[in-house]
Motif scaffolding. Structure first.
Motif, PDB file in Angstrom:
ATOM      1  N   ARG A   1      40.605  48.118  29.104  1.00 43.44           N
ATOM      2  CA  ARG A   1      39.513  48.036  29.784  1.00 43.44           C
ATOM      3  C   ARG A   1      38.462  47.090  29.369  1.00 43.44           C
ATOM      4  N   VAL A   2      37.880  46.192  30.404  1.00 45.44           N
ATOM      5  CA  VAL A   2      36.707  45.052  29.774  1.00 45.44           C
ATOM      6  C   VAL A   2      35.839  45.266  30.855  1.00 45.44           C
TER       7      VAL A   2
ATOM      8  N   ALA B   1      41.890  37.238  36.250  1.00 45.27           N
ATOM      9  CA  ALA B   1      42.954  36.815  35.646  1.00 45.27           C
ATOM     10  C   ALA B   1      43.179  37.712  34.602  1.00 45.27           C
ATOM     11  N   LEU B   2      42.258  38.596  33.953  1.00 43.46           N
ATOM     12  CA  LEU B   2      42.516  39.930  33.377  1.00 43.46           C
ATOM     13  C   LEU B   2      43.324  41.109  34.062  1.00 43.46           C
ATOM     14  N   ARG B   3      43.217  41.275  35.393  1.00 43.68           N
ATOM     15  CA  ARG B   3      43.750  41.905  36.124  1.00 43.68           C
ATOM     16  C   ARG B   3      45.230  41.545  36.205  1.00 43.68           C
ATOM     17  N   GLY B   4      45.509  40.105  36.259  1.00 46.75           N
ATOM     18  CA  GLY B   4      46.704  39.468  36.413  1.00 46.75           C
ATOM     19  C   GLY B   4      47.716  39.783  35.023  1.00 46.75           C
TER      20      GLY B   4
ATOM     21  N   ALA C   1      39.442  45.215  34.848  1.00 44.00           N
ATOM     22  CA  ALA C   1      38.397  44.804  34.597  1.00 44.00           C
ATOM     23  C   ALA C   1      37.303  45.268  35.692  1.00 44.00           C
ATOM     24  N   ARG C   2      36.261  45.161  35.125  1.00 45.57           N
ATOM     25  CA  ARG C   2      35.102  45.595  36.182  1.00 45.57           C
ATOM     26  C   ARG C   2      33.854  44.523  35.954  1.00 45.57           C
TER      27      ARG C   2
ATOM     28  N   ARG D   1      36.089  41.437  48.047  1.00 44.98           N
ATOM     29  CA  ARG D   1      37.393  40.545  48.490  1.00 44.98           C
ATOM     30  C   ARG D   1      38.481  40.546  47.717  1.00 44.98           C
ATOM     31  N   VAL D   2      38.227  40.398  46.467  1.00 46.91           N
ATOM     32  CA  VAL D   2      39.434  40.592  45.404  1.00 46.91           C
ATOM     33  C   VAL D   2      39.725  41.841  44.698  1.00 46.91           C
ATOM     34  N   GLY D   3      39.041  43.076  45.210  1.00 43.87           N
ATOM     35  CA  GLY D   3      39.161  44.275  44.771  1.00 43.87           C
ATOM     36  C   GLY D   3      38.804  44.558  43.396  1.00 43.87           C
TER      37      GLY D   3
END
Length: 408
Positions: free
Chosen positions: A2-3, A23-26, A31-32, A47-49
């Protein structure tokens, strides 16, 4: 893994963090983003969740008034943001493996939260003027232009010490942390990240810090352009795009009229971005079209030139599109970007922040020349698009090892 990513500033500050979060989620990380509660930022993240954790006051309410904030306003805001950082960021960072902050306004509280939780902290900026200032003693024989710029940057850092230092140490004492002697060294660290493209914004050669250059953090935008805008673009020759983003109180007086008349003097139609300054047409002529928030990545390759304020994001997007630029710098890092655009030959820097019809028409003449477009297209081919992925891998390495990231 988690970041937490945080900033407090305009869209140009927030959107790159959203690109990094994607990119982190990918890469499988959670990431939040902790950022101002402005509606457009919430919409962008939705828009990107990516979850938005609200931090501090609404930016537009602070910066988009009729007058720029005063020095007293800035000191009060700095104190409030340090407090919000320790409270909001401290809570949001619980259970996180790393915390990355962009910009001075969020970094003080972010570093404090990371220290209290014992997790890695990274400071990142989007331009060289966001790096730690380098002290240049006043020479008896005068200063070079670079020395003068460094001196001004150093003095700006001294003001930041005064603005943030007392509030920071007060909150550190409240959570059992020792005081900080030098606010700048504490916030910037000796290994700051430069999230900018190496062609557009090369890292300076310095021995006092170890700059990690990742490339720009671009959020991919796949949204189609609106039908009415498509119809306008198809109805004639490529227009001149004019937009000043979140520059409201700083926008040049009467800029909409000046830009429209200057573009018409060049025989060009105009695409006017409303922005926070609420730019609007000056008449009912059909050669001017107004847009709100738009996919610049899809749009800029279809215009004749981009006239803008010189924010890092707009400069990078226009450069990637291979379109000539006219930069009218207003504040902060914008004069640096204007000079860099001119140095690269991909556009023109307007002298001064208050263009006239004649002065803007003159620089548009150069920007619209075939040689400028040829150069802009050549430079576009050198700009990397993987900066967010590079940074995401480095940040996950940092979170895993709790040591120094490896430069990619």
């Amino acid at each position: 893994m988690r970041v937490l990513l945080t900033t407090w500033g305009s869209r140009g500050d927030v959107e790159p963090l959203v690109g990094l979060a994607v990119a982190l989620r990918g890469l499988g990380a959670d990431a939040r983003v902790c950022a101002p509660p402005d509606e457009e930022f919430a919409t962008l993240l939705d828009r990107v969740g990516v979850p938005l954790v609200p931090l501090g006051p609404n930016v537009r309410s602070v910066t988009a008034g009729m007058k720029p904030p005063t020095a007293e306003d800035a000191v009060r805001l700095a104190s409030d943001l340090v407090a919000a950082g320790f409270d909001t960021l401290g809570a949001a960072a619980e259970g996180c493996d790393a915390l990355l902050a962009n910009g001075m306004m969020a970094a003080a509280g972010a570093r404090g939260a990371a220290d209290r939780l014992g997790i890695p902290y990274v400071y990142a900026c989007y331009h060289v003027r966001g790096l730690p200032p380098r002290h240049v003693p006043t020479a008896a024989g005068g200063q070079s232009g670079q020395d003068a710029a460094d001196k001004a940057h150093w003095e700006q850092g001294q003001k930041a010490n005064a603005m943030f230092g007392a509030a920071l140490n007060g909150h550190r004492a409240g959570v059992g942390l020792p005081p900080v002697d030098d606010f700048r060294d504490y916030v910037y660290t000796a290994r700051p990240w430069l999230a900018a493209d190496a062609t557009l914004c090369p890292a300076p050669a310095r021995t006092d810090i170890d700059v990690v250059q990742t490339g720009a953090w671009v959020l991919p935008d796949e949204r189609p352009l609106p039908d009415d805008l498509e119809a306008f673009l198809e109805a004639g020759a490529p227009p001149v795009y004019v937009g000043f983003g979140s520059m409201a109180s700083h926008s040049p007086k009467d800029i909409a009229r000046v830009a429209i008349e200057a573009s018409r003097a060049q025989g060009r139609r105009v695409l006017l971005a409303r922005g926070w300054a609420e730019l609007a047409p000056i008449d009912e002529a059909d050669d001017c079209f107004v847009v709100g928030e738009i996919n610049q990545q899809a749009l800029f390759g279809r215009v004749a030139a981009v006239v803008h304020h010189g924010g890092a994001g707009t400069t990078t997007t226009a450069a990637r599109a291979g379109v000539p630029q006219v930069v009218v710098p207003l504040i902060g890092d914008q004069p640096w970007w204007a000079a860099r655009v001119a140095e690269l030959g991909i556009g023109v820097a307007h002298e001064g922040s208050t263009p006239t019809v004649d002065s803007l028409s003159a620089v548009l003449t150069t920007a619209l020349a075939p040689r400028t477009r040829t150069r802009a297209r050549a430079v576009a081919g050198t700009i990397r698009t993987d900066g967010a992925t590079v940074a995401a891998k480095l940040l996950l390495d940092e979170a895993s090892s709790e040591g120094s990231p490896v430069i990619v």
